[in-house]
Design an enzyme around this catalytic site. Structure first.
Site, PDB file in Angstrom:
ATOM      1  CE  LYS A 260      10.641  -2.166 -19.410  1.00 44.80           C
ATOM      2  NZ  LYS A 260      10.417  -0.706 -19.427  1.00 44.80           N
ATOM      3  CB  CYS A 330       6.989   4.361  -3.349  1.00 46.40           C
ATOM      4  SG  CYS A 330       8.641   4.070  -2.674  1.00 46.40           S
ATOM      5  CB  CYS A 337       7.260   8.167   4.049  1.00 45.11           C
ATOM      6  SG  CYS A 337       8.632   7.781   2.934  1.00 45.11           S
ATOM      7  CB  CYS A 340       3.482   4.795   2.637  1.00 45.34           C
ATOM      8  SG  CYS A 340       3.890   3.095   2.159  1.00 45.34           S
ATOM      9  CB  CYS A 346       9.174   1.000   4.553  1.00 43.89           C
ATOM     10  SG  CYS A 346      10.299   1.457   3.202  1.00 43.89           S
TER      11      CYS A 346
END
Length: 401
Positions: A260, A330, A337, A340, A346
């Site tokens: 990463k 998130c 949620c 969102c 989702c």
């Protein structure tokens, strides 16, 4: 029996072998004749007389193609006779041998392959999430304000823009190493102190471990990161003249640098997109949105799965988008949620996130349910009336003795 007239004498030709195939047609005979003639002329005369005087009864059994016999006679005439005939009297002579495979004329054979019309070519299936473009557009809309911690305190904001190029690249690498298991606010504060002290390869090597630990504290695992900073700085000075490697393979060789960090360093420091930088936010959100063909267990599996279908021009942007989205909406625990824009597409929306169980006695620990008064009263009366089923511990010991 066939009669063949040879000059003034009569010779008897006795057929011995008769085969129906033109390739194996061959007659062995005994010929007696006067005069010296070669084998080719005798074979030609024999064939001519044979066609004229053949018994009609035998013609059914013996079928000879004229073209094949003439070709055989022509080839035999071109070859020299293996043994000359005797001049006097009739002597037994074996007929010509069958043609060898080398003397035959080679014919060109045209090979045609049948087309497999019923077999369809195997197509590689390109998998991608059904609504990923729509979901990505909503995430861009929710991230349009650019007010997440990663926008103001991420690795792109922690280096000194006025420092030399190789120093800027080294500071990007240091900020990525410190950001592991650490919030962006803590990483930015540690980098500010390091820059004031002197965040270069030479300064890191000349600073003792205790002083360096105080500068980067309280980042996560700061003691281990002090050791990694010292080892990495020594390796950079020895092998790369104080600069950082310009490849993922070279970066992951450095102590404390993983895939990463390597991909993000290539993107920020060298402006080259080598892969997707997947941290805990990208790993979590990709699994929640269903962007993976199968759920992944670690960030490296997530990176490989995303790179299989996500267009390469989005590899650099996806880390910045999902990290900020994970910091604001998130969340790891109790995601928002309800606010969102992807809550209707989702698959993980409005599901309870796994939370850690609070310790007993803490303010957040659930309190035991209060029993009704009459039930508690009945229990007390039962305990008073009913005798103990087992003797006390002291009495048990006495009984054992």
């Amino acid at each position: 029996m066939l009669h063949v007239r040879c000059s003034t004498r009569v010779c008897h030709v006795v057929p011995c072998v008769t085969m129906t195939s033109p390739y194996f047609m061959h007659s062995r005979s005994v010929i007696t004749r006067s005069g010296a003639q070669n084998a080719a002329s005798s074979l030609r005369s024999k064939l001519t007389d044979r066609r004229s005087n053949v018994d009609p009864v035998c013609s059914v059994a013996v079928k000879v193609k004229v073209e094949e016999e003439e070709e055989e006679a022509r080839i035999v005439a071109q070859r020299p006779s293996s043994a000359p005939l005797s001049t006097g009297g009739c002597q037994p002579k074996t007929g010509t041998l069958p043609l060898s495979s080398h003397s035959r004329r080679k014919r060109q054979v045209k090979v045609e392959y049948e087309k497999d019309e019923g077999v369809t070519p195997v197509k590689t299936e390109h998998w991608e999430p059904p609504d990923w473009k729509k979901q990505l557009g909503y995430i861009r809309e929710m991230r349009s304000c650019r007010d997440a911690p990663v926008d103001n305190m991420g690795a792109k904001k922690c280096y000194d823009p006025e420092a030399p190029a190789h120093v800027r690249r080294f500071q990007v690498l240091v900020s990525l190493m410190l950001s592991s298991q650490t919030k962006d606010q803590v990483t930015a504060a540690a980098m500010q102190k390091l820059r004031a002290h002197g965040c270069t390869v030479e300064h890191i090597l000349t600073t003792d471990d205790e002083a360096l630990g105080k500068l980067i504290y309280p980042v996560g695992f700061w003691r281990t990161k002090v050791k990694y900073l010292k080892l990495t700085s020594a390796m950079l000075q020895k092998e790369f003249a104080g600069d950082i490697p310009d490849s993922v393979e070279g970066l992951v060789r450095l102590p404390g640098v993983g895939p990463k960090m390597a991909h993000l360093a290539m993107d920020i420091a060298w402006d080259q997109v080598s892969g997707i930088g997947v941290d805990t936010h990208v790993h979590r959100i990709s699994n929640r949105l269903g962007w993976l063909k199968e759920p992944s267990k670690n960030p490296e599996e997530t990176r490989k799965a995303l790179e299989e279908w996500l267009p390469r021009e989005l590899w650099s942007e996806i880390n910045w988008l999902l990290v900020g989205f994970g910091q604001q909406v998130c969340l790891p625990v109790s995601p928002l949620c309800s606010v969102c824009l992807n809550q209707f597409s989702c698959p993980s929306a409005h599901k309870i996130s796994p939370t850690k169980r609070p310790k007993a006695g803490s303010p957040r620990s659930p309190k035991p349910k209060a029993e009704p008064e009459h039930e508690s009263t009945v229990k007390r009366e039962r305990t008073k009336k009913e005798p103990h089923m087992f003797p006390p511990t002291a009495q048990r010991r006495r009984l054992k003795k």
